[in-house]
Structure formats: C-alpha cells, structure tokens
Write a protein that holds these residues in place. Sequence first.
Motif, PDB file in Angstrom:
ATOM      1  N   ALA A   1      22.147  12.354 -13.417  1.00 17.48           N
ATOM      2  CA  ALA A   1      21.984  11.211 -14.037  1.00 17.48           C
ATOM      3  C   ALA A   1      20.496  10.880 -14.094  1.00 17.48           C
ATOM      4  CB  ALA A   1      22.605   9.981 -13.350  1.00 17.48           C
ATOM      5  N   GLN A   2      19.696  11.281 -13.030  1.00 16.73           N
ATOM      6  CA  GLN A   2      18.087  11.099 -12.938  1.00 16.73           C
ATOM      7  C   GLN A   2      17.637  11.680 -11.919  1.00 16.73           C
ATOM      8  OE1 GLN A   2      16.923   7.089 -14.085  1.00 16.73           O
ATOM      9  NE2 GLN A   2      14.899   7.363 -12.891  1.00 16.73           N
ATOM     10  N   ILE A   3      16.348  12.336 -11.987  1.00 12.50           N
ATOM     11  CA  ILE A   3      15.701  12.822 -10.734  1.00 12.50           C
ATOM     12  C   ILE A   3      14.963  11.931 -10.138  1.00 12.50           C
ATOM     13  CG2 ILE A   3      14.175  14.556 -10.353  1.00 12.50           C
ATOM     14  CD1 ILE A   3      16.565  15.730 -11.021  1.00 12.50           C
ATOM     15  N   ILE A   4      14.789  11.509  -8.883  1.00 11.44           N
ATOM     16  CA  ILE A   4      14.240  10.533  -8.100  1.00 11.44           C
ATOM     17  C   ILE A   4      13.469  11.297  -7.029  1.00 11.44           C
ATOM     18  CG2 ILE A   4      15.750   8.419  -8.896  1.00 11.44           C
ATOM     19  CD1 ILE A   4      17.025   8.866  -6.230  1.00 11.44           C
ATOM     20  N   HIS A   5      12.333  10.321  -6.528  1.00  7.85           N
ATOM     21  CA  HIS A   5      11.573  11.156  -5.472  1.00  7.85           C
ATOM     22  C   HIS A   5      11.695  10.147  -4.227  1.00  7.85           C
ATOM     23  CE1 HIS A   5      10.176  12.493  -9.418  1.00  7.85           C
ATOM     24  NE2 HIS A   5       9.834  13.716  -8.819  1.00  7.85           N
ATOM     25  N   GLU A   6      10.999  10.733  -3.300  1.00 11.67           N
ATOM     26  CA  GLU A   6      10.801  10.247  -2.075  1.00 11.67           C
ATOM     27  C   GLU A   6      10.280   8.715  -1.918  1.00 11.67           C
ATOM     28  OE1 GLU A   6       8.432  11.894   0.958  1.00 11.67           O
ATOM     29  OE2 GLU A   6       7.224  12.718  -0.584  1.00 11.67           O
ATOM     30  N   GLY A   7      10.751   7.786  -1.171  1.00 11.41           N
ATOM     31  CA  GLY A   7      10.046   6.196  -1.175  1.00 11.41           C
ATOM     32  C   GLY A   7      10.970   5.290  -1.920  1.00 11.41           C
ATOM     33  N   THR A   8      11.695   5.937  -2.929  1.00  7.85           N
ATOM     34  CA  THR A   8      12.489   4.938  -4.047  1.00  7.85           C
ATOM     35  C   THR A   8      13.590   4.403  -3.299  1.00  7.85           C
ATOM     36  OG1 THR A   8      12.165   6.323  -5.810  1.00  7.85           O
ATOM     37  CG2 THR A   8      14.034   4.918  -5.895  1.00  7.85           C
ATOM     38  N   GLU A   9      13.786   2.895  -3.220  1.00 10.91           N
ATOM     39  CA  GLU A   9      14.769   2.249  -2.848  1.00 10.91           C
ATOM     40  C   GLU A   9      15.849   2.116  -3.552  1.00 10.91           C
ATOM     41  OE1 GLU A   9      15.217  -1.903  -0.235  1.00 10.91           O
ATOM     42  OE2 GLU A   9      13.832  -1.882  -1.939  1.00 10.91           O
ATOM     43  N   VAL A  10      17.173   2.250  -3.036  1.00  7.46           N
ATOM     44  CA  VAL A  10      18.219   2.275  -3.680  1.00  7.46           C
ATOM     45  C   VAL A  10      19.380   1.457  -3.103  1.00  7.46           C
ATOM     46  CG1 VAL A  10      18.069   4.756  -4.733  1.00  7.46           C
ATOM     47  CG2 VAL A  10      19.424   4.189  -2.324  1.00  7.46           C
TER      48      VAL A  10
ATOM     49  N   PHE B   1       0.999  -1.098  -0.161  1.00 10.06           N
ATOM     50  CA  PHE B   1      -0.018   0.035  -0.019  1.00 10.06           C
ATOM     51  C   PHE B   1       0.843   1.307  -0.025  1.00 10.06           C
ATOM     52  CE2 PHE B   1      -3.362  -2.985   1.951  1.00 10.06           C
ATOM     53  CZ  PHE B   1      -4.251  -2.760   0.881  1.00 10.06           C
ATOM     54  N   ALA B   2       1.841   1.161   0.630  1.00 13.70           N
ATOM     55  CA  ALA B   2       2.825   2.519   0.852  1.00 13.70           C
ATOM     56  C   ALA B   2       3.561   2.608  -0.388  1.00 13.70           C
ATOM     57  CB  ALA B   2       3.859   2.364   1.876  1.00 13.70           C
ATOM     58  N   ASP B   3       3.981   1.641  -1.171  1.00 15.72           N
ATOM     59  CA  ASP B   3       4.651   1.673  -2.277  1.00 15.72           C
ATOM     60  C   ASP B   3       3.945   2.385  -3.281  1.00 15.72           C
ATOM     61  OD1 ASP B   3       7.110   0.819  -1.790  1.00 15.72           O
ATOM     62  OD2 ASP B   3       6.415  -1.621  -2.194  1.00 15.72           O
ATOM     63  N   LYS B   4       2.437   2.233  -3.258  1.00 20.16           N
ATOM     64  CA  LYS B   4       1.550   2.732  -4.388  1.00 20.16           C
ATOM     65  C   LYS B   4       1.612   4.387  -4.145  1.00 20.16           C
ATOM     66  CE  LYS B   4      -1.571  -1.030  -4.513  1.00 20.16           C
ATOM     67  NZ  LYS B   4      -3.151  -1.547  -4.186  1.00 20.16           N
ATOM     68  N   MET B   5       2.272   4.975  -3.148  1.00 23.37           N
ATOM     69  CA  MET B   5       2.307   6.420  -2.868  1.00 23.37           C
ATOM     70  C   MET B   5       3.306   6.852  -3.788  1.00 23.37           C
ATOM     71  SD  MET B   5       0.917   7.149   0.815  1.00 23.37           S
ATOM     72  CE  MET B   5       2.475   6.154   1.620  1.00 23.37           C
ATOM     73  N   LYS B   6       4.527   6.348  -4.028  1.00 27.47           N
ATOM     74  CA  LYS B   6       5.517   6.568  -4.812  1.00 27.47           C
ATOM     75  C   LYS B   6       5.413   7.185  -6.018  1.00 27.47           C
ATOM     76  CE  LYS B   6       7.912   2.652  -4.492  1.00 27.47           C
ATOM     77  NZ  LYS B   6       9.151   1.825  -4.296  1.00 27.47           N
ATOM     78  N   LEU B   7       6.138   8.155  -6.404  1.00 31.34           N
ATOM     79  CA  LEU B   7       6.087   8.816  -7.735  1.00 31.34           C
ATOM     80  C   LEU B   7       6.696   7.892  -8.691  1.00 31.34           C
ATOM     81  CD1 LEU B   7       6.340  12.453  -6.989  1.00 31.34           C
ATOM     82  CD2 LEU B   7       4.283  11.243  -7.613  1.00 31.34           C
ATOM     83  N   ASP B   8       8.177   7.463  -8.299  1.00 30.21           N
ATOM     84  CA  ASP B   8       9.057   6.634  -9.087  1.00 30.21           C
ATOM     85  C   ASP B   8       8.334   5.333  -9.634  1.00 30.21           C
ATOM     86  OD1 ASP B   8      10.376   9.028  -9.454  1.00 30.21           O
ATOM     87  OD2 ASP B   8      11.685   8.346  -7.790  1.00 30.21           O
ATOM     88  N   GLU B   9       8.461   4.947 -10.785  1.00 28.85           N
ATOM     89  CA  GLU B   9       8.176   3.487 -11.022  1.00 28.85           C
ATOM     90  C   GLU B   9       9.149   2.946 -12.102  1.00 28.85           C
ATOM     91  OE1 GLU B   9       4.251   3.047 -12.580  1.00 28.85           O
ATOM     92  OE2 GLU B   9       3.397   3.764 -10.859  1.00 28.85           O
ATOM     93  N   PHE B  10       9.576   1.907 -11.750  1.00 27.39           N
ATOM     94  CA  PHE B  10      10.923   1.365 -12.515  1.00 27.39           C
ATOM     95  C   PHE B  10      10.381  -0.271 -13.172  1.00 27.39           C
ATOM     96  CE2 PHE B  10      12.788   3.557  -8.937  1.00 27.39           C
ATOM     97  CZ  PHE B  10      13.502   4.395  -9.796  1.00 27.39           C
TER      98      PHE B  10
END
Length: 252
Positions: free
Chosen positions: A213-222, A99-108
Amino acid sequence: MRILNILLVFLISGISMANNLDPVKVFNEANAFYEQKNYESAIEKYESIIDKNYEAEAVYFNLGNAYYQLRQVAPSIYNYKKVLQLNPENKAAKTNLKFADKMKLDEFDKKVQLNSNQILHNTIGFFNMNEWAVIAVVSTFLILLSFVIFYFNQNSTVKKVFFTLQIVLIFVAIISVVSAFSEQNYANSERFAIVFDEEVALKVEPRTSAKNAQIIHEGTEVFIEEETTKWFKVILPNQVTGWIQKEAIKEI
C-alpha cells in the motif's frame, strides 16, 4: 540537549521493593555516562530501569536524548512520546520531539482524521482528563456557594445575578464531567505506535505476499485500528490504511 537530573518518584507496577535494582542509583549512573558522552552505556542503564517496570518521565526524557545524540530516529521519538503520555504539558519533551521529527524521512501533508472519538479529543483536548476533573470540582463548589448566596440574600438584583451564575456554572460542570470521561475513554481506547524498522512495506492484506500500500520509514507514527496474531492494521497520517507486521513497530 540537557538531561533531567532530579530526585525521581517512580511508579512501581506489580514489582517488589525487594528488587535488587536501585532505580535512583542506576538513573544517576546513566546521567553520568550521558555527561561523559558515553550514550550507549547511558541507554543501557536507562533501559534497565524501564525493564523493571519503573516509570518516570525523566527516565524516558533522558533516554530519548541519548538516542537523539546517536541519531536514532525511532527510539528518540518513541521515548519523547512516552514522556508526553505521562505528562502532556512537558515543554522540554515537546521541543525535543520537534527536533527528532526533523530526522524522519516520511512527511505527510495532513493529519489523520480517525473517528468521532479522535475528533472530540481534538476539540476538547486543550485540557487533559485531570484538568477537566479539577474544573468540574471547582464549578460544583462555586455552584453550592452561589446557591447559598442566592438563598440567603434578600436583594432581588443579587438574586438574579447569582441565579444566572448558577445556570452558567451548572453548564460548565456538566461539560467538564463529560469532557473528563471523554478524555479518559480516549486515553484508554486510542492506540498509537512508532515504526522502528528502517524501511517497511505497508500491505493491503495481512500477508507478506500481499501488494504494497505504501513504503514507510522509521520514526513514522501510526494509529492502530485492529490486529491479528502477527499483524496490525494501521492508519498513516495521510489516511492510507494497511497492514504491518507487529515486530516492525512499537506501541506507545
């Protein structure tokens, strides 16, 4: 989302029991605030427990729920990940993380293909280190039992069966031991983090003036590959590699 309301067993790391904070009392106070929908106060209480180095999956789980209720993406994902770090089989945390992952802006589109260690983990990771260790112990016991039956039984057919069984069990025991050590090595060496900044630029070099290299947003796992004093070199789920300032992410 429901919260866990159980008697906690806290793991205490390098702190004295003389500490003024009573973790169970504070935990119950935090739960009361949560039930009253006073999520900010609940978060403050849960965080105070963690700040004193008391670790329990129930604290991280309820903290993740409180952040989720406030629609704070990064901290909710981070805390559910912490639960799964302590207990990979926690089904409630897995569900809430989705459910929390659905709030992320970034999708890969694809997951990171990191290295041989990661590939091996993906192959044998259906059991964790402790489960592989249990399988190894049980297999060893069965090997000894099979040997006893093989040695004392006079029936040739029974001997053949238990000789074959010993070979199979030895193979299982070896695989289990190797897998247990591999999972331990994976847990100790693999470093992941969650992006906490609302938006951050991944740089091609560890300096603020470098090209993005890329713009990323909160919640993304690296995945953290290496680090300098102020920067982490990370790999994104789409395999893009770059540098990010340390204060922009929080290591799990």
